[in-house]
Design an enzyme around this catalytic site. Sequence first.
Site, mmCIF file in Angstrom:
data_model
loop_
_atom_site.group_PDB
_atom_site.id
_atom_site.type_symbol
_atom_site.label_atom_id
_atom_site.label_comp_id
_atom_site.label_asym_id
_atom_site.label_seq_id
_atom_site.Cartn_x
_atom_site.Cartn_y
_atom_site.Cartn_z
ATOM 1 N N THR A 1 -81.593 -26.855 -5.214
ATOM 2 C CA THR A 1 -80.638 -27.842 -5.728
ATOM 3 C C THR A 1 -80.432 -27.584 -7.214
ATOM 4 O O THR A 1 -81.258 -26.948 -7.869
ATOM 5 C CB THR A 1 -81.164 -29.275 -5.569
ATOM 6 O OG1 THR A 1 -82.357 -29.376 -6.340
ATOM 7 C CG2 THR A 1 -81.460 -29.593 -4.129
ATOM 8 N N GLU B 1 -79.388 -31.060 0.310
ATOM 9 C CA GLU B 1 -80.476 -31.590 1.145
ATOM 10 C C GLU B 1 -80.007 -31.956 2.553
ATOM 11 O O GLU B 1 -80.793 -32.330 3.400
ATOM 12 C CB GLU B 1 -81.085 -32.843 0.483
ATOM 13 C CG GLU B 1 -81.915 -32.568 -0.762
ATOM 14 C CD GLU B 1 -81.093 -32.536 -2.045
ATOM 15 O OE1 GLU B 1 -79.865 -32.331 -1.967
ATOM 16 O OE2 GLU B 1 -81.689 -32.712 -3.126
ATOM 17 N N LYS C 1 -72.579 -49.502 -16.468
ATOM 18 C CA LYS C 1 -72.918 -50.920 -16.338
ATOM 19 C C LYS C 1 -72.330 -51.670 -17.523
ATOM 20 O O LYS C 1 -72.791 -51.515 -18.646
ATOM 21 C CB LYS C 1 -74.441 -51.088 -16.280
ATOM 22 C CG LYS C 1 -74.972 -50.541 -14.975
ATOM 23 C CD LYS C 1 -76.455 -50.293 -14.993
ATOM 24 C CE LYS C 1 -76.812 -49.436 -13.807
ATOM 25 N NZ LYS C 1 -77.560 -48.246 -14.117
ATOM 26 N N TRP D 1 -70.624 -53.260 -12.447
ATOM 27 C CA TRP D 1 -70.624 -51.808 -12.401
ATOM 28 C C TRP D 1 -69.194 -51.293 -12.393
ATOM 29 O O TRP D 1 -68.335 -51.816 -11.665
ATOM 30 C CB TRP D 1 -71.338 -51.314 -11.123
ATOM 31 C CG TRP D 1 -72.816 -51.454 -11.199
ATOM 32 C CD1 TRP D 1 -73.531 -52.160 -12.125
ATOM 33 C CD2 TRP D 1 -73.766 -50.870 -10.315
ATOM 34 N NE1 TRP D 1 -74.873 -52.058 -11.858
ATOM 35 C CE2 TRP D 1 -75.050 -51.274 -10.756
ATOM 36 C CE3 TRP D 1 -73.670 -50.039 -9.199
ATOM 37 C CZ2 TRP D 1 -76.218 -50.870 -10.112
ATOM 38 C CZ3 TRP D 1 -74.831 -49.653 -8.556
ATOM 39 C CH2 TRP D 1 -76.093 -50.052 -9.017
HETATM 40 P P1 AMP Z 1 -75.105 -30.624 -4.195
HETATM 41 O O1 AMP Z 1 -76.377 -30.838 -3.512
HETATM 42 O O2 AMP Z 1 -75.211 -29.800 -5.430
HETATM 43 O O3 AMP Z 1 -74.060 -30.127 -3.253
HETATM 44 O O4 AMP Z 1 -74.599 -32.031 -4.717
HETATM 45 C C1 AMP Z 1 -74.504 -33.141 -3.873
HETATM 46 C C2 AMP Z 1 -73.850 -34.276 -4.610
HETATM 47 O O5 AMP Z 1 -72.485 -33.969 -4.897
HETATM 48 C C3 AMP Z 1 -73.766 -35.540 -3.797
HETATM 49 O O6 AMP Z 1 -74.967 -36.256 -3.809
HETATM 50 C C4 AMP Z 1 -72.644 -36.274 -4.506
HETATM 51 O O7 AMP Z 1 -73.082 -36.908 -5.692
HETATM 52 C C5 AMP Z 1 -71.714 -35.153 -4.902
HETATM 53 N N1 AMP Z 1 -70.622 -35.051 -3.925
HETATM 54 C C6 AMP Z 1 -70.508 -34.205 -2.889
HETATM 55 N N2 AMP Z 1 -69.347 -34.390 -2.245
HETATM 56 C C7 AMP Z 1 -68.710 -35.398 -2.881
HETATM 57 C C8 AMP Z 1 -67.464 -36.091 -2.693
HETATM 58 N N3 AMP Z 1 -66.616 -35.749 -1.739
HETATM 59 N N4 AMP Z 1 -67.167 -37.090 -3.548
HETATM 60 C C9 AMP Z 1 -68.003 -37.450 -4.542
HETATM 61 N N5 AMP Z 1 -69.178 -36.835 -4.775
HETATM 62 C C10 AMP Z 1 -69.529 -35.830 -3.955
#
Ligand code: AMP
Length: 542
Positions: free
Chosen positions: A186, A331, A439, A444
Amino acid sequence: MLGLMQSQQLLISTLIDFAERHHGEGEVISRRVEGDIHRTNYKEVAARSRKVANALDGLNLAFSDRVATLAWNGYRHLELYFGVSGSGRVLHTLNPRLHPDQIVWIANHAEDQVLCFDMSFLPIVQAVHSRCTTIKHFIALCDADKLPADSGIPGLQSYEAWIGQQPATYTWPEFDENSASSMCYTSGTTGNPKAALYSHRSTILHAFSGALPDALNMSARDAVLPVVPMFHVNAWGLPYSAAMTGAKLVFPGPAMDGKSIFELIEAEKVSFAAGVPTVWQMMLGHMQAGGLRFSTLKRTVIGGSACPPAMITAFNDVYGVEVLHAWGMTEMSPLGTVCTLKNKHLAMDSADKMKVRLKQGRGIYGVDMKIVDGEGAELPWDGKAYGDLLVKGPWVISEYFKGEGGSPLVDGWFPTGDVATIDSDGFMQITDRSKDVIKSGGEWISSIDVENIAMAHPAVAMAACIGMKHPKWDERPIIAVVKKPGSEVSRDELIAFYDGKTAKWQVPDDVVFVEAIPLGGTGKMQKTKLRELLKDYKLPGA
Ligand code: AMP
């Protein structure tokens, strides 16, 4: 009493076996690092994956040993997907956009034994190889005659020479489907990066569910362009779903600019493309400037960060391409939700339909979700209550590789770190990352909502909303904006643009024009970096 069905482990090798036998002529097209367009098919990819497996056996790699890649989307990377996992080793896709020190840390943590890399990344490998203490073999993904004479990398071989001498026959081993198949670290916004370790079973189930009609709707009639990189969460599982359905695969290689992507879509008759909003922003810019139209593209899945409404409108209304907004995480392999409309939405007027399309969508089979308040009590699915989003399912992690960070689960649920609402039809909408939510006066404010409005302004190329400390309100939103080249908008014009589009107290207090918004290795805005850049900024009146 047990069922009397044949017991066959769900293994990644079955995907390429199937694709070879049932869709052998199915095309796999790649724009290469070399610059040309390479054409092959599932039959050849299958044969070369078996050569990879033989070559790995030749290196005496043990079961579950990690084989790392630093590579763009392309046919050789695809062969490694099947050859490495199929032979029982673990494919570790390294992200070349990370800082070299992070690459070293991650490769050592994963205990990678082999590194296969595209020639574009030769300088990175030259800089890091001596510090990657577990890697014994370096393979350059190129022809033998393209190998540099004096790379400084001990024992460097070309991929083509490495697999060239190997037989194309190989009996894929049968083993427990719960065995590890691939891994992805990640982004590690807090502390060191942590790895999700996928299994054969989780990968196959994810590929099944991802291919379903209300998810990505993949079939043998599709030509699929994964712009989303194979080094980030296995390109959202598309290589596996494509092999499972026989869809044509079109790989962009290193050319991610709007012109190259558009040309590939047209030349290869792409029907379905997947990517993060920043990539599509570049492509739409290129199309608008040149008055271009798509002739074959029917739908595009957009995820990784929130898809702005202006982008949905451009695809749907201007270019006739359906946008599937999707959400997931490393994840989660990564697919969690896809925003495919239900019958009841089809009759809605376009404003109401847009409200639904902006949501990240409903859970695909296999993923359950819930939202909870600060005490962990479940909140209603009414589209209004928002809380921390938790998920569970067979392709959601149970723990990180090597147990890093302890057990992440809460009563068997994985906390995503996202804040969301869920409506009565099960459509989930992310309002923020929990750490990015603003906030203000006990309420929020969703930074995504504030950004979406700015992004709808014709002069705005990119917008990022962050909270700034405020003596009275605790925090107030400001918006950092990158203007489109040749376009002008003033601070006051942009603030006025919010009139009537959101509640007054949610309008940002200020606009800061910036040259660029820092993006991370996977194209997401890095708000921590943006906050650092703006550390001397003072809110008006604060
Ligand atoms: P990653 O593990 O690097 O792919 O990041 C995952 C995170 O990306 C998620 O927990 C979200 O915060 C963000 N994310 C993924 N898809 C979206 C989406 N369609 N809209 C908003 N946030 C997203």
